[in-house]
Motif scaffolding. Sequence first.
Motif, PDB file in Angstrom:
ATOM      1  N   GLY A 180      16.198  37.110   7.782  1.00 20.46           N
ATOM      2  CA  GLY A 180      16.584  36.089   8.747  1.00 20.46           C
ATOM      3  C   GLY A 180      17.735  35.236   8.245  1.00 20.46           C
ATOM      4  O   GLY A 180      18.638  34.883   9.007  1.00 20.46           O
ATOM      5  N   LEU A 224      21.823  34.531   9.696  1.00 17.70           N
ATOM      6  CA  LEU A 224      22.436  33.234   9.950  1.00 17.70           C
ATOM      7  C   LEU A 224      23.889  33.181   9.492  1.00 17.70           C
ATOM      8  O   LEU A 224      24.646  32.306   9.912  1.00 17.70           O
ATOM      9  CB  LEU A 224      21.641  32.132   9.239  1.00 17.70           C
ATOM     10  CG  LEU A 224      20.294  31.748   9.851  1.00 17.70           C
ATOM     11  CD1 LEU A 224      19.555  30.791   8.940  1.00 17.70           C
ATOM     12  CD2 LEU A 224      20.478  31.134  11.226  1.00 17.70           C
ATOM     13  N   ARG A 276      13.602  28.954  15.355  1.00 16.16           N
ATOM     14  CA  ARG A 276      14.867  29.065  16.082  1.00 16.16           C
ATOM     15  C   ARG A 276      15.082  27.934  17.079  1.00 16.16           C
ATOM     16  O   ARG A 276      16.177  27.812  17.638  1.00 16.16           O
ATOM     17  CB  ARG A 276      14.935  30.412  16.810  1.00 16.16           C
ATOM     18  CG  ARG A 276      15.177  31.590  15.874  1.00 16.16           C
ATOM     19  CD  ARG A 276      15.504  32.842  16.654  1.00 16.16           C
ATOM     20  NE  ARG A 276      14.349  33.351  17.365  1.00 16.16           N
ATOM     21  CZ  ARG A 276      13.515  34.261  16.879  1.00 16.16           C
ATOM     22  NH1 ARG A 276      13.699  34.745  15.656  1.00 16.16           N
ATOM     23  NH2 ARG A 276      12.485  34.692  17.593  1.00 16.16           N
ATOM     24  N   LYS A 277      14.077  27.101  17.322  1.00 20.67           N
ATOM     25  CA  LYS A 277      14.260  25.957  18.216  1.00 20.67           C
ATOM     26  C   LYS A 277      15.190  24.917  17.594  1.00 20.67           C
ATOM     27  O   LYS A 277      15.772  24.104  18.303  1.00 20.67           O
ATOM     28  CB  LYS A 277      12.903  25.334  18.552  1.00 20.67           C
ATOM     29  CG  LYS A 277      12.046  26.207  19.471  1.00 20.67           C
ATOM     30  CD  LYS A 277      10.740  25.528  19.831  1.00 20.67           C
ATOM     31  CE  LYS A 277       9.912  26.393  20.776  1.00 20.67           C
ATOM     32  NZ  LYS A 277       8.624  25.760  21.148  1.00 20.67           N
ATOM     33  N   GLU A 316      18.580  24.034  16.342  1.00 19.47           N
ATOM     34  CA  GLU A 316      19.880  24.628  16.694  1.00 19.47           C
ATOM     35  C   GLU A 316      20.584  25.237  15.489  1.00 19.47           C
ATOM     36  O   GLU A 316      21.257  26.271  15.593  1.00 19.47           O
ATOM     37  CB  GLU A 316      20.766  23.561  17.328  1.00 19.47           C
ATOM     38  CG  GLU A 316      22.103  24.103  17.827  1.00 19.47           C
ATOM     39  CD  GLU A 316      22.912  23.022  18.497  1.00 19.47           C
ATOM     40  OE1 GLU A 316      24.016  22.765  18.011  1.00 19.47           O
ATOM     41  OE2 GLU A 316      22.425  22.434  19.470  1.00 19.47           O
ATOM     42  N   LEU A 331      19.273  26.768  13.133  1.00 27.31           N
ATOM     43  CA  LEU A 331      18.622  28.039  12.808  1.00 27.31           C
ATOM     44  C   LEU A 331      18.529  28.954  14.028  1.00 27.31           C
ATOM     45  O   LEU A 331      17.719  29.877  14.047  1.00 27.31           O
ATOM     46  CB  LEU A 331      17.217  27.778  12.244  1.00 27.31           C
ATOM     47  CG  LEU A 331      17.159  26.899  10.994  1.00 27.31           C
ATOM     48  CD1 LEU A 331      15.708  26.629  10.602  1.00 27.31           C
ATOM     49  CD2 LEU A 331      17.897  27.542   9.836  1.00 27.31           C
ATOM     50  N   LEU A 332      19.375  28.694  15.016  1.00 24.32           N
ATOM     51  CA  LEU A 332      19.301  29.461  16.261  1.00 24.32           C
ATOM     52  C   LEU A 332      19.474  30.958  16.017  1.00 24.32           C
ATOM     53  O   LEU A 332      18.849  31.787  16.684  1.00 24.32           O
ATOM     54  CB  LEU A 332      20.370  28.954  17.228  1.00 24.32           C
ATOM     55  CG  LEU A 332      20.446  29.663  18.590  1.00 24.32           C
ATOM     56  CD1 LEU A 332      19.151  29.457  19.368  1.00 24.32           C
ATOM     57  CD2 LEU A 332      21.646  29.148  19.391  1.00 24.32           C
ATOM     58  N   TYR A 333      20.319  31.316  15.053  1.00 21.67           N
ATOM     59  CA  TYR A 333      20.622  32.729  14.812  1.00 21.67           C
ATOM     60  C   TYR A 333      19.732  33.339  13.724  1.00 21.67           C
ATOM     61  O   TYR A 333      20.051  34.391  13.184  1.00 21.67           O
ATOM     62  CB  TYR A 333      22.094  32.890  14.439  1.00 21.67           C
ATOM     63  CG  TYR A 333      23.019  32.664  15.614  1.00 21.67           C
ATOM     64  CD1 TYR A 333      23.356  33.704  16.464  1.00 21.67           C
ATOM     65  CD2 TYR A 333      23.529  31.394  15.884  1.00 21.67           C
ATOM     66  CE1 TYR A 333      24.191  33.502  17.548  1.00 21.67           C
ATOM     67  CE2 TYR A 333      24.357  31.179  16.972  1.00 21.67           C
ATOM     68  CZ  TYR A 333      24.685  32.234  17.795  1.00 21.67           C
ATOM     69  OH  TYR A 333      25.493  32.027  18.877  1.00 21.67           O
ATOM     70  N   PHE A 334      18.640  32.680  13.419  1.00 25.28           N
ATOM     71  CA  PHE A 334      17.662  33.248  12.480  1.00 25.28           C
ATOM     72  C   PHE A 334      16.971  34.414  13.190  1.00 25.28           C
ATOM     73  O   PHE A 334      16.201  34.221  14.110  1.00 25.28           O
ATOM     74  CB  PHE A 334      16.641  32.182  12.083  1.00 25.28           C
ATOM     75  CG  PHE A 334      15.670  32.636  11.016  1.00 25.28           C
ATOM     76  CD1 PHE A 334      15.903  32.349   9.689  1.00 25.28           C
ATOM     77  CD2 PHE A 334      14.519  33.343  11.350  1.00 25.28           C
ATOM     78  CE1 PHE A 334      15.006  32.750   8.704  1.00 25.28           C
ATOM     79  CE2 PHE A 334      13.626  33.759  10.383  1.00 25.28           C
ATOM     80  CZ  PHE A 334      13.874  33.456   9.056  1.00 25.28           C
ATOM     81  N   GLN A 335      17.274  35.629  12.733  1.00 22.75           N
ATOM     82  CA  GLN A 335      16.823  36.817  13.451  1.00 22.75           C
ATOM     83  C   GLN A 335      16.306  37.875  12.488  1.00 22.75           C
ATOM     84  O   GLN A 335      16.940  38.165  11.469  1.00 22.75           O
ATOM     85  CB  GLN A 335      17.983  37.384  14.272  1.00 22.75           C
ATOM     86  CG  GLN A 335      17.877  38.849  14.627  1.00 22.75           C
ATOM     87  CD  GLN A 335      16.820  39.120  15.681  1.00 22.75           C
ATOM     88  OE1 GLN A 335      15.930  38.318  15.900  1.00 22.75           O
ATOM     89  NE2 GLN A 335      16.903  40.247  16.338  1.00 22.75           N
TER      90      GLN A 335
END
Length: 295
Positions: A46, A50, A251-252, A254, A256-260
């Motif tokens: 994850g 990022l 991911r809520k 902002e 860490l929005l791109y934590f995938q």
Amino acid sequence: MAVRVEYLVRETGTNLWRNISLTVAAVLTVAVCLTMLGVSLLIGYGADSLTTQWKGGIEFIVFMRPEATPEQDAQVRNAIESSDRVKDYTYLDQTAAYEEFKELFSDKPELIDSVTPEVLPPSYRVVPVDPDPDEVATLGAQFEDAPGVREVRYATEALRNLEDLTNSIKNGLTVAAVVLLVVAVLLILNTISTAMASRRREIEVMKLVGATNWFIRVPFMLEGLFHGIFGAGLAVAGMAAVNQIIFPRVRKNEILLYFQVTSSQVMTTSILVLVLGAIVGVIGSLWAVSRYLDV
């Protein structure tokens, strides 16, 4: 002496049931330690996702307010284009940001459906001529108070904070997992040695009628393998729960929005966890039978 499947299943089941409390303890210990180890690996994946915003030499990002006027946007764009300290830049409007978001989370359609382009800020991703941190900070500071700008985020600071955070979490989880793995091996050893001690008379009789050491050992080794595999299966379920319940909450934020974490990464980690579970079970059982099976 041939080993029949019915015999292996019966004897292994008997051993597990006779020491049910120790069996449960060993399985849960394996599950907890492998869950922690698996989650630490998923956090690493994850964290890597990022960094997608910082590819191609981008040193800072100017995030505009979604409600910024065209005049405010034009003012920031002109300032970037006219600066001789800017080598290149990329502008992502809300539609482009949404397309990037969809590409990154392509295997999570439910997440894509929950996000609209309107909630994603447009941004300028800037590549300075000089990547020196002080120079980047001076250049980025020109935009921090500009009308319509919500935030200027720097690669050096963002990546350093991200690295420190993920390393702290990963290291803590890994150390705890290793300690618990050792505990799990010892628990499996103790469980199997207890099972052998309780059946010592049976084992002696089996030896007298010609049973080989391997004929006697295999059910006990399968018991250890069961501990490891079943515990690893619970760990895989725990990892899936973290990925489905905890990571969406992460991911809520902002930042860490791109934590995938992709499905393939979860699958690869799950396979690794299952293999480690089998290895832990085999090590504990082999240690037990080689140390305590003296007949």
